[in-house]
Design a protein around this motif. Structure first.
Motif, PDB file in Angstrom:
ATOM      1  N   GLY A 196      33.660 -71.609   1.287  1.00 63.23           N
ATOM      2  CA  GLY A 196      32.923 -72.282   0.073  1.00 63.23           C
ATOM      3  C   GLY A 196      33.120 -71.110  -0.667  1.00 63.23           C
ATOM      4  N   GLY A 197      33.549 -70.970  -1.737  1.00 63.80           N
ATOM      5  CA  GLY A 197      33.280 -70.272  -2.869  1.00 63.80           C
ATOM      6  C   GLY A 197      34.282 -69.984  -4.165  1.00 63.80           C
ATOM      7  N   PRO A 198      34.828 -69.264  -5.124  1.00 67.40           N
ATOM      8  CA  PRO A 198      34.906 -69.414  -6.023  1.00 67.40           C
ATOM      9  C   PRO A 198      36.409 -69.752  -6.009  1.00 67.40           C
ATOM     10  N   GLU A 199      36.678 -70.937  -6.803  1.00 73.02           N
ATOM     11  CA  GLU A 199      37.644 -71.570  -7.479  1.00 73.02           C
ATOM     12  C   GLU A 199      38.375 -70.837  -8.251  1.00 73.02           C
ATOM     13  N   LEU A 200      39.698 -71.367  -9.094  1.00 79.14           N
ATOM     14  CA  LEU A 200      40.866 -70.274 -10.024  1.00 79.14           C
ATOM     15  C   LEU A 200      40.009 -70.719 -11.013  1.00 79.14           C
ATOM     16  N   MET A 201      39.032 -71.882 -11.950  1.00 77.07           N
ATOM     17  CA  MET A 201      38.513 -72.883 -12.920  1.00 77.07           C
ATOM     18  C   MET A 201      37.269 -72.233 -13.147  1.00 77.07           C
ATOM     19  N   SER A 202      36.588 -71.696 -11.958  1.00 76.91           N
ATOM     20  CA  SER A 202      34.996 -71.368 -12.184  1.00 76.91           C
ATOM     21  C   SER A 202      35.133 -69.411 -12.396  1.00 76.91           C
ATOM     22  N   LEU A 203      35.757 -68.796 -11.994  1.00 78.63           N
ATOM     23  CA  LEU A 203      35.962 -67.323 -12.050  1.00 78.63           C
ATOM     24  C   LEU A 203      36.361 -67.192 -13.422  1.00 78.63           C
ATOM     25  N   THR A 204      35.289 -66.541 -14.041  1.00 76.71           N
ATOM     26  CA  THR A 204      35.183 -66.732 -15.551  1.00 76.71           C
ATOM     27  C   THR A 204      35.102 -65.028 -15.892  1.00 76.71           C
ATOM     28  N   ASP A 205      35.500 -63.965 -14.612  1.00 83.75           N
ATOM     29  CA  ASP A 205      36.018 -63.132 -14.747  1.00 83.75           C
ATOM     30  C   ASP A 205      38.188 -63.033 -14.521  1.00 83.75           C
ATOM     31  N   GLU A 206      38.922 -62.309 -16.244  1.00 84.48           N
ATOM     32  CA  GLU A 206      39.694 -62.799 -15.908  1.00 84.48           C
ATOM     33  C   GLU A 206      40.941 -62.102 -15.364  1.00 84.48           C
ATOM     34  N   MET A 207      40.117 -60.781 -15.004  1.00 83.21           N
ATOM     35  CA  MET A 207      41.268 -60.043 -13.862  1.00 83.21           C
ATOM     36  C   MET A 207      40.842 -60.599 -12.807  1.00 83.21           C
ATOM     37  N   LEU A 208      39.755 -61.241 -12.018  1.00 84.71           N
ATOM     38  CA  LEU A 208      39.603 -62.462 -10.734  1.00 84.71           C
ATOM     39  C   LEU A 208      40.548 -63.079 -10.757  1.00 84.71           C
ATOM     40  N   ARG A 209      41.197 -63.952 -11.856  1.00 84.01           N
ATOM     41  CA  ARG A 209      41.190 -64.909 -11.650  1.00 84.01           C
ATOM     42  C   ARG A 209      42.626 -64.900 -11.950  1.00 84.01           C
ATOM     43  N   ARG A 210      43.326 -63.703 -12.309  1.00 82.35           N
ATOM     44  CA  ARG A 210      44.833 -63.066 -11.273  1.00 82.35           C
ATOM     45  C   ARG A 210      44.844 -62.984 -10.641  1.00 82.35           C
ATOM     46  N   ALA A 211      43.700 -61.813  -9.773  1.00 82.33           N
ATOM     47  CA  ALA A 211      43.817 -61.464  -9.128  1.00 82.33           C
ATOM     48  C   ALA A 211      43.745 -62.545  -7.240  1.00 82.33           C
ATOM     49  N   LEU A 212      43.243 -63.835  -8.145  1.00 77.66           N
ATOM     50  CA  LEU A 212      42.756 -65.061  -7.059  1.00 77.66           C
ATOM     51  C   LEU A 212      44.167 -65.303  -7.063  1.00 77.66           C
ATOM     52  N   LEU A 213      45.011 -65.594  -8.099  1.00 81.29           N
ATOM     53  CA  LEU A 213      46.564 -65.871  -7.786  1.00 81.29           C
ATOM     54  C   LEU A 213      47.843 -65.481  -7.189  1.00 81.29           C
TER      55      LEU A 213
END
Length: 326
Positions: free
Chosen positions: A213-230
């Motif tokens: 379990g853990g952060p999904e794209l929509m639950s990450l508030t840090d824009e850099m980490l949203r890009r990193a996850l993708l």
């Protein structure tokens, strides 16, 4: 003479309207219930649109809706509390003050009334005291704020749906889908529920292992980490390295590692590995692809390497996981 099997009494479900609530989930729930009633064919669930009172309710960026009955007169078996828009998790005082009438209405419901909620709609439910000592989940990015404010709740943020008996909670803005899937699957025969899933093209939910379990794209508030996850999701597992990822994000490895730790509580390498193993788990449960094909598509160096990493994380082989969770 064998006893006659009785038809379960229809569930009377109140869809709760309150100022600022996000109505899309309520409309989707109404569609799911309508499909279930048509397929049964019997009245599985009776819907009522309720409010704290019967005054028109201005929803978040949606229509103004008029409740047909006040919650205290709805005589509902269960109440669904929809999500609301929160811009930040750092200050919950203002939204809680605005939600006080909703919180009070939930607190005054009979103890026998079941309460269901998802996303940030869990906030007024927690404030009402109905979650004390009860397991529950909510939107991941509210984790620290909810844990700090409502310490007596048994928070399980790594689970998408948590059944606490009289309360049923789900995570995410689209949490109404797994929540209602859980509720309707208990009231329909297997073949009826399967037909409803196919009709509405609902995803097949599966219980995620806690370590995945853990952060999904929509639950990450840090824009850099949203890009990193993708980037991590789209990169071969065998080629993932922190320096290369940091380079693509135009930051230093040290900066990226600090951001990951601050947002997720994990080391960067662990976070990247979890993302890839989560993709493995999804592929195991949502497809019939052989493990070798999954390993190739997700870029693991070998099938054996995937098995070793998956077993280290979950204590299970991928095939055992598929058999248990698919």
């Amino acid at each position: 003479m064998p006893p006659t099997k009785t038809t379960p009494k229809p569930l009377r479900l109140a869809l709760l309207l309150y100022p600022g609530c996000m109505p899309a989930g309520l409309f989707a729930v109404a569609d799911m219930v309508r499909a279930a009633n048509l397929r049964a064919p019997r009245l599985v669930c009776e819907l009522v649109w309720a409010g704290v009172d019967t005054a028109p309710v201005a929803t978040w960026q949606g229509p103004t809706l008029v409740p047909s009955i006040s919650l205290d007169r709805a005589q509902a078996d269960a109440v669904l509390v929809p999500g609301l828009w929160l811009a930040t998790a750092s200050d919950l005082d203002a939204p809680l003050q605005q939600l006080e009438p909703v919180t009070r209405a939930l607190r005054n419901l009979p103890s026998s009334t079941r309460i269901w909620s998802y996303c940030a709609g869990v906030l007024p439910l927690a404030a009402s005291g109905r979650l004390q000592g009860v397991p529950a989940t909510a939107t991941w990015w509210l984790r620290e704020a909810l844990q700090a404010r409502f310490k007596q709740v048994q928070w399980r943020f790594d689970e998408s749906v948590v059944d606490g008996g009289k309360v049923l909670t789900a995570a995410g803005a689209h949490g109404h889908v797994p929540l209602m899937s859980h509720a309707l699957a208990e009231r329909l025969r297997p073949e009826e529920w399967r037909d409803v899933q196919q009709l509405l093209m609902l995803p097949r939910p599966h219980r995620m292992h806690p370590t995945l379990g853990g952060p999904e794209l929509m639950s990450l508030t840090d824009e850099m980490l949203r890009r990193a996850l993708l980037i991590v999701q789209r990169s071969p597992a065998a080629e993932l390295r922190l320096p290369q990822l940091a380079e693509q994000l135009h930051v230093s490895s040290r900066t990226l590692a600090r951001r990951v730790a601050a947002q997720t509580g994990m080391a960067a390498a662990q976070w990247m590995r979890r993302i890839k193993l989560r993709q493995v788990a999804d592929a195991l449960c949502e497809s019939r692809q052989p493990l070798k094909r999954i390993a190739e598509e997700l870029g693991f160096a070998s099938e054996a390497g995937l098995i070793r990493a998956f077993r280290q994380a979950t204590g299970m082989t991928p095939i055992a996981y598929r058999m248990a969770h698919a």
